[in-house]
Design a protein around this motif. Sequence first.
Motif, PDB file in Angstrom:
ATOM      1  N   ARG A 157       1.428   9.670  12.100  1.00  0.00           N
ATOM      2  CA  ARG A 157       2.025   9.445  10.955  1.00  0.00           C
ATOM      3  C   ARG A 157       1.774  10.298   9.768  1.00  0.00           C
ATOM      4  O   ARG A 157       2.202   9.981   8.616  1.00  0.00           O
ATOM      5  N   GLY A 158       1.095  11.197   9.916  1.00  0.00           N
ATOM      6  CA  GLY A 158       0.649  12.273   8.615  1.00  0.00           C
ATOM      7  C   GLY A 158      -0.873  12.163   8.224  1.00  0.00           C
ATOM      8  O   GLY A 158      -0.895  12.808   7.230  1.00  0.00           O
TER       9      GLY A 158
ATOM     10  N   GLN B 259      -5.881  -1.252   9.136  1.00  0.00           N
ATOM     11  CA  GLN B 259      -5.962  -0.708   7.797  1.00  0.00           C
ATOM     12  C   GLN B 259      -4.864  -0.338   7.118  1.00  0.00           C
ATOM     13  O   GLN B 259      -4.103   0.319   7.643  1.00  0.00           O
ATOM     14  N   PRO B 260      -4.315  -1.205   6.035  1.00  0.00           N
ATOM     15  CA  PRO B 260      -3.108  -0.999   5.561  1.00  0.00           C
ATOM     16  C   PRO B 260      -3.037   0.478   4.650  1.00  0.00           C
ATOM     17  O   PRO B 260      -1.916   0.872   4.241  1.00  0.00           O
ATOM     18  N   ILE B 261      -4.141   1.071   4.513  1.00  0.00           N
ATOM     19  CA  ILE B 261      -4.336   2.540   4.037  1.00  0.00           C
ATOM     20  C   ILE B 261      -3.652   3.524   4.717  1.00  0.00           C
ATOM     21  O   ILE B 261      -3.278   4.693   4.351  1.00  0.00           O
ATOM     22  N   PHE B 262      -3.395   3.306   6.090  1.00  0.00           N
ATOM     23  CA  PHE B 262      -2.948   4.297   7.018  1.00  0.00           C
ATOM     24  C   PHE B 262      -1.542   3.835   7.228  1.00  0.00           C
ATOM     25  O   PHE B 262      -0.612   4.494   8.018  1.00  0.00           O
ATOM     26  N   GLU B 263      -0.691   2.753   6.465  1.00  0.00           N
ATOM     27  CA  GLU B 263       0.436   2.539   6.892  1.00  0.00           C
ATOM     28  C   GLU B 263       1.438   3.349   6.183  1.00  0.00           C
ATOM     29  O   GLU B 263       1.495   3.960   4.864  1.00  0.00           O
TER      30      GLU B 263
ATOM     31  N   HIS C 198       1.019  -1.272  -0.030  1.00  0.00           N
ATOM     32  CA  HIS C 198      -0.031  -0.009   0.219  1.00  0.00           C
ATOM     33  C   HIS C 198       0.931   1.355   0.053  1.00  0.00           C
ATOM     34  O   HIS C 198       0.927   1.931  -0.863  1.00  0.00           O
ATOM     35  N   PRO C 199       1.659   1.463   0.910  1.00  0.00           N
ATOM     36  CA  PRO C 199       2.480   2.661   0.989  1.00  0.00           C
ATOM     37  C   PRO C 199       3.589   2.714  -0.278  1.00  0.00           C
ATOM     38  O   PRO C 199       3.608   3.766  -0.525  1.00  0.00           O
ATOM     39  N   LEU C 200       4.073   1.497  -0.484  1.00  0.00           N
ATOM     40  CA  LEU C 200       4.997   1.423  -1.593  1.00  0.00           C
ATOM     41  C   LEU C 200       4.392   1.634  -3.068  1.00  0.00           C
ATOM     42  O   LEU C 200       4.967   2.370  -3.867  1.00  0.00           O
ATOM     43  N   THR C 201       3.008   1.596  -3.299  1.00  0.00           N
ATOM     44  CA  THR C 201       2.237   2.131  -4.470  1.00  0.00           C
ATOM     45  C   THR C 201       1.652   3.176  -4.308  1.00  0.00           C
ATOM     46  O   THR C 201       0.931   3.599  -5.300  1.00  0.00           O
ATOM     47  N   GLY C 202       1.743   3.891  -3.182  1.00  0.00           N
ATOM     48  CA  GLY C 202       1.100   5.127  -2.894  1.00  0.00           C
ATOM     49  C   GLY C 202      -0.591   5.103  -2.779  1.00  0.00           C
ATOM     50  O   GLY C 202      -1.027   6.054  -2.896  1.00  0.00           O
ATOM     51  N   ARG C 203      -0.841   3.642  -2.787  1.00  0.00           N
ATOM     52  CA  ARG C 203      -2.543   3.570  -2.455  1.00  0.00           C
ATOM     53  C   ARG C 203      -2.644   3.704  -1.069  1.00  0.00           C
ATOM     54  O   ARG C 203      -3.022   2.463  -0.419  1.00  0.00           O
ATOM     55  N   VAL C 204      -2.581   4.732  -0.432  1.00  0.00           N
ATOM     56  CA  VAL C 204      -2.989   5.177   0.789  1.00  0.00           C
ATOM     57  C   VAL C 204      -3.843   6.327   1.153  1.00  0.00           C
ATOM     58  O   VAL C 204      -4.202   6.984   0.228  1.00  0.00           O
ATOM     59  N   ALA C 205      -4.479   6.301   2.251  1.00  0.00           N
ATOM     60  CA  ALA C 205      -5.336   7.462   2.528  1.00  0.00           C
ATOM     61  C   ALA C 205      -4.548   8.684   3.306  1.00  0.00           C
ATOM     62  O   ALA C 205      -3.764   8.199   4.117  1.00  0.00           O
ATOM     63  N   LYS C 206      -4.773   9.768   2.755  1.00  0.00           N
ATOM     64  CA  LYS C 206      -4.174  10.675   3.370  1.00  0.00           C
ATOM     65  C   LYS C 206      -5.142  11.738   4.394  1.00  0.00           C
ATOM     66  O   LYS C 206      -4.720  12.168   5.371  1.00  0.00           O
TER      67      LYS C 206
ATOM     68  N   VAL D  25      -7.558  17.580  -1.763  1.00  0.00           N
ATOM     69  CA  VAL D  25      -7.089  16.314  -2.068  1.00  0.00           C
ATOM     70  C   VAL D  25      -8.124  15.739  -3.185  1.00  0.00           C
ATOM     71  O   VAL D  25      -9.350  15.988  -3.218  1.00  0.00           O
ATOM     72  N   GLY D  26      -7.880  14.748  -3.742  1.00  0.00           N
ATOM     73  CA  GLY D  26      -8.767  13.741  -4.556  1.00  0.00           C
ATOM     74  C   GLY D  26      -9.341  13.053  -3.658  1.00  0.00           C
ATOM     75  O   GLY D  26      -9.064  12.722  -2.379  1.00  0.00           O
ATOM     76  N   LEU D  27     -10.820  12.391  -4.174  1.00  0.00           N
ATOM     77  CA  LEU D  27     -11.584  11.424  -3.335  1.00  0.00           C
ATOM     78  C   LEU D  27     -10.925  10.210  -2.976  1.00  0.00           C
ATOM     79  O   LEU D  27     -11.179   9.745  -1.816  1.00  0.00           O
ATOM     80  N   ASP D  28      -9.941   9.831  -3.673  1.00  0.00           N
ATOM     81  CA  ASP D  28      -9.356   8.613  -3.389  1.00  0.00           C
ATOM     82  C   ASP D  28      -8.281   8.756  -2.227  1.00  0.00           C
ATOM     83  O   ASP D  28      -7.542   7.832  -1.689  1.00  0.00           O
ATOM     84  N   ALA D  29      -8.138   9.848  -1.713  1.00  0.00           N
ATOM     85  CA  ALA D  29      -7.267  10.256  -0.661  1.00  0.00           C
ATOM     86  C   ALA D  29      -7.930  10.147   0.787  1.00  0.00           C
ATOM     87  O   ALA D  29      -7.626  10.230   1.890  1.00  0.00           O
ATOM     88  N   LEU D  30      -9.323   9.928   0.599  1.00  0.00           N
ATOM     89  CA  LEU D  30     -10.239   9.849   1.820  1.00  0.00           C
ATOM     90  C   LEU D  30     -10.393   8.354   2.257  1.00  0.00           C
ATOM     91  O   LEU D  30     -10.814   7.546   1.617  1.00  0.00           O
TER      92      LEU D  30
END
Lengths: 636, 79
Positions: free
Chosen positions: A324-325, A423-427, A269-277, A379-384
């Motif tokens: 973590r940001g 949730q891996p999106i917060f890693e 998830h973090p390596l491909t940038g598929r994370v929630a901001k 941010v984009g919706l995919d960041a939520l």
Amino acid sequence: MSEETGFRAEDEGPRAWRTRAEAALAEGRPLDARAALTRLWELDPTSATAGFVVARFTSIRASLSLVPCRVYVLRSFTVEPAIPLLRAMAFAAGVDLAVGLGEFNVFEQAILDPASALHAFQPDVVIVASQTRDVAPALWSRFADLTAAEVAAEIAAASDRLASWVRELRCRTAASIVVHGLEPPERAALGLLEGSSESGQIDAIRRVNRAIVDAVRACRGAYALDTDALVARRGRDGWYDPKKWATVRMPIVAAELVHLAREWMRFLHPLTGRVAKVLVCDLDQTLWGGVVGEDGANGVRIGHDHPGAAYLDLQRAILDVARRGVVLAICSKNNHADAMEVFAKRSEMLLQPDDFAAIRVNWIDKAENLRSIARELDVGLDALAFLDDNPVERQSVRMQLPEVWVVDLPADPARYARTLRDQPIFERLVTSSEDRDRGRHYEGERKRAELESSARSVEDFYASLEQRVAVEPANAQSIARIAQLTQKTNQFNVTTRRYTEQAIEELARSADHDVLSIRVRDRFGDSGLVGVAVVEYRGDEAAIDALLLSCRVIGRSVETALLSALVDRARARGKGSIVGRFIPTAKNAPARAFFASHGFACTHDDPDGASEWRLPPSQRVPYPAWITPDPAPGET
Amino acid sequence: MTSRIAADVTQIVADVLGIAPSSLTLASSSDAFPAWDSVHHLNIMMALEERFGIAIEPEDIERMRTVGAIVAVVEKHGS
């Protein structure tokens, strides 16, 4: 699923979603098929369903915008049955994964030989999955026979071998590296004596694991996977399958394989940038128990005892994720004053209104509120990510905004905190000081907005910010943050090229390249490192391979300061012509006019929408009068 | 009961191989499907163990080369 009416589907099982996916595929609706396959996978993450999900996703991958990623696994055991699980999981997360597998127990040859299958595969990520029995066989199978000196020698040998793999991989590939730690045995060889001996078997294996951690810490883009923690979490007694190991070299029970795949996915998830901001939280029954509109601020459940403790645990987990940001926001159907009263009156509340960058407490549809939060935070919706106890709200958001990450909270609030932490999106694999200070950034942003609305002119506003910026070449301290920015900046980004830390490090060393960063502070605070440019010098030209700016500082002419410094450096090297490229994406419209507005002329338009821009040799980019240069540290 | 297990097994084999269940019968054997190689055979075994909560004996694994043979082994565990 946009054509569906109502939200009944939430109560339907995997079979219904399978049927919906098939129907959407047959009718040529790939986006609906994607949503149905994703939901099917969430509800039934098993090997058989993985096969179905992978086959169907593969048939529509071309019409979806998925992030490609190539993973190569060096291994000492059979991982094949985990691969469909991993690929299905990745598809559901928006990642199109290609996986290559090494031969059993082939490590050095694969790593050292530039012509090996590993290097030919050109991986983005290398996973090193070895087992204790293979890399430290004596510690594993005849520990009780060993003298203290022999134990020490075995620890040193295994540690050196694993550390050399990490080092040699780092020198030979730009891929990210994930190294499995060694697992302790199911039962220690010394029995009870393990607990009271100077150096027992488990302790010996932990020392090797410590050496792995030291090795990855010494390299950029290398990370340790804590096998012991993974197995312990699942339960050691239920993890291993000795018969499968003895027959097909598959050591893990079938039903646990999905958890190995999940552990890999936590890194991907973090390596491909598929994370929630941004984490958008509901209030009633989520941050506290009860409904404030009915129970009143003093009646809602929050505190150290049951039933309020579960909500306090969740608040702690949310705060940990924020450190973590991840930016926090509120989206709740309530009267604003009622909700705020809970924050004001209940001293047990860990989270405070200041922790949230955007607050929507109203009676508007949640999907609409999420859209407006994304707009406000730029941010984009995919960041939520959306956190809500109510399955109907979750399903409504899923259907209206399929880009949003919807967290499936379990029915029992006592499991909320764990679910969030899982949730891996917060890693995150790196965090910068910019990440930790993000909350403060949004407070500064509100004050800047107030100032802007009272300023007489744009220049006036710029000047009143009292901005100071430092442009400096990448250095050891800034490389991680620079790579992070290239990976997650979508809006003000002229080429949207992504760089790993290793790639940035290499470019920074190259004589033909400059990697420039820009730091910004103003009267409201320090925004940190918020912009990057990568320049390639060739012949008498300087080509801008990348130029991007965090959305934190868009609209304050910081980009002009960065470009101005870049042009001056290029001219000092005797490069007359400055060449820029703009590659349009779905998100980078804010950067579209960048070159034109700084005096560049368009010299080429590609049919695919990309364009090339040139700054004539005689022309400079004036440094904005309202920005003061900070002396760059390390440069005199 | 038998037909239920047969249907489930057929679905699992089809899913793992990435083909339609309608292309399989109880007589379908691994030889007839290029995708049904040793890796996919192992994947089928793992999917069966996971779905039915069983542990397939090493001796049975090689025997389970047709859909019907797989159904027979799964039924043996069920009884």
